[in-house]
Design an enzyme around this catalytic site. Sequence first.
Site, short mmCIF file in Angstrom:
data_model
loop_
_atom_site.label_atom_id
_atom_site.label_comp_id
_atom_site.label_asym_id
_atom_site.label_seq_id
_atom_site.Cartn_x
_atom_site.Cartn_y
_atom_site.Cartn_z
N GLU A 82 -11.73 -33.09 -59.54
CA GLU A 82 -11.94 -33.24 -60.99
C GLU A 82 -11.91 -34.70 -61.41
O GLU A 82 -12.70 -35.14 -62.24
CB GLU A 82 -10.87 -32.46 -61.76
CG GLU A 82 -10.98 -30.96 -61.59
CD GLU A 82 -9.73 -30.27 -62.13
OE1 GLU A 82 -9.70 -30.01 -63.34
OE2 GLU A 82 -8.79 -30.03 -61.36
N SER A 84 1.05 -27.24 -60.86
CA SER A 84 1.18 -27.29 -62.32
C SER A 84 2.66 -27.43 -62.67
O SER A 84 3.53 -26.90 -61.97
CB SER A 84 0.63 -26.00 -62.91
OG SER A 84 1.18 -25.77 -64.20
N LYS A 130 0.01 -22.32 -59.45
CA LYS A 130 -1.23 -23.11 -59.44
C LYS A 130 -1.40 -24.00 -58.22
O LYS A 130 -0.48 -24.63 -57.75
CB LYS A 130 -1.33 -23.98 -60.70
CG LYS A 130 -1.65 -23.24 -61.97
CD LYS A 130 -2.90 -22.40 -61.93
CE LYS A 130 -4.20 -23.08 -62.25
NZ LYS A 130 -4.30 -23.87 -63.43
N HIS A 136 -29.82 -22.18 -61.32
CA HIS A 136 -29.26 -21.76 -62.62
C HIS A 136 -27.84 -21.20 -62.46
O HIS A 136 -27.41 -20.37 -63.25
CB HIS A 136 -30.16 -20.70 -63.28
CG HIS A 136 -31.61 -21.06 -63.29
ND1 HIS A 136 -32.21 -21.75 -64.31
CD2 HIS A 136 -32.58 -20.86 -62.35
CE1 HIS A 136 -33.49 -21.94 -64.02
NE2 HIS A 136 -33.74 -21.42 -62.84
#
Length: 477
Positions: free
Chosen positions: A304, A291, A297, A170
């Site tokens: 992804e 970024s 970043k 979970h």
Amino acid sequence: MKDQSDKKNSTSPDPAVLWAGRLAEKPEAGAFAFQASIGVDARLVREDLDLSRAHAAMLGRQGIIPAETAAALDTELGRIAGELEAGALAVDPAAEDVHSFIEGELTRRLGDAGRMVHAGRSRNDQVVTGFRLYLKRRVPEIREALAVVMVVLLDQAERHAGQVMPGYTHLQRAQPVTLGHHLTAWAAALERDLGRFGDAVRRLDECPLGAGALAGSGLPLDREAVAKDLGFARPSLNSMDAVADRDFALEIAGACAITMTHLSRFCEDIVLWASEEFRFINLAEQWSTGSSIMPQKKNPDFAELVRGKSGRTTGNLVTLLTILKGLPYAYDKDLQEDKEALFDSLDTVGACLRMFRGMMAAASFNTGRMEAACVGGFLEATDAAEYLVRRGLPFRRAHETAALIVRDCLAAGRRSIAEQPLGELKKRSGLFEEDVYAALAPAACVAARKLPGGPAPEEVRRQIRELRGRIRDQDLS
Ligand code: ARG
């Protein structure tokens, strides 16, 4: 490029349009392009040349065409292959499909000899033979790439076989496991993918040639010989099934979708682990991006994108299932849509396996963060219950006792059962002794769970050896 004199002569229609004889009118330009598949099936050119050679040679052996014609076709098909290889010839993007292109080339070069090659075959059996041949060559490359990713994961797992980390259910910290255990779990999923692709290739190993459009041929074709020549295990059993069936495409698209679902889940873990909240993994700079606006970043874009691209492979599987549902037997033009979907799935899996492998081989882990994360969430509570079970308490009572101890700890502001004094523990159960503290250290919890499949370091090393052995036992050719 085309033979203009041939084109003007109504008795010798455009050799590149195989069905032009029936229709007095040429198709509307946009309509012709709409139904053409050359943009997709050009990648079957090598397979179409191979199967055309096998078919032409068989026609010669069977006396269906003269031996010299068969020899001329063989030479010319070899020449076309060589020219394509050398870049001296390109697949004509204006052709209808790869089959029309090759036959058109033969006719342009050889005249009537070229016009003989299609005896006893149809593009319906031809395309599905080429597709199967292509997959017999391509899927082993995917299997090889899968095996390489497994080895990268198992190498990292071996390096971190004793590295404790929280295991989650979970997405809540559940019990201590090891990083080696977690990475071996990923490798175990990929081993099933390896098997799935292998099974699919074994099942598709049948040669449709000789099935014709759907009903075979009255010419004395030698289907066995053509199948053998092309390296197939056997000719397909039923000519209608041979041209209608795309189960092999479904199975491979399914294997691609499942593999991508696996990679997507692994990448989700990686994205989480790369976040400041977890900071479990350090992705190499080569495998990160920045970024355009936020100077600080370092983003896990590769993970992804692999996760995102799993959408394609799921979509392609649904596309194929949807195309097939409701198709009347035997062949329908709808089937032409099969290749674009499956090629995209194969390309996607191939690219994503390569990215995942590079990213994982270059990744390092924040072992200190992982160890620290094992403390504070009472991950040892199950092991505390098992401590009591080992001393004779029924499990349900032990569970309740450990739960009450967790509540005691929370009330007292303690972060783990180990911070609770023995006197307090004894108030909940007289079975607790001094040795409970050693038993509840994360590494001790993990070491105790040494059942087959468990996270104990020596057991994880055994799992790794087992998986390495299974990879070795694969026929990856
Ligand atoms: N180009 C087709 C394909 O890719 C094969 C042609 C069969 N078409 C036909 N109308 N019989 O599947």
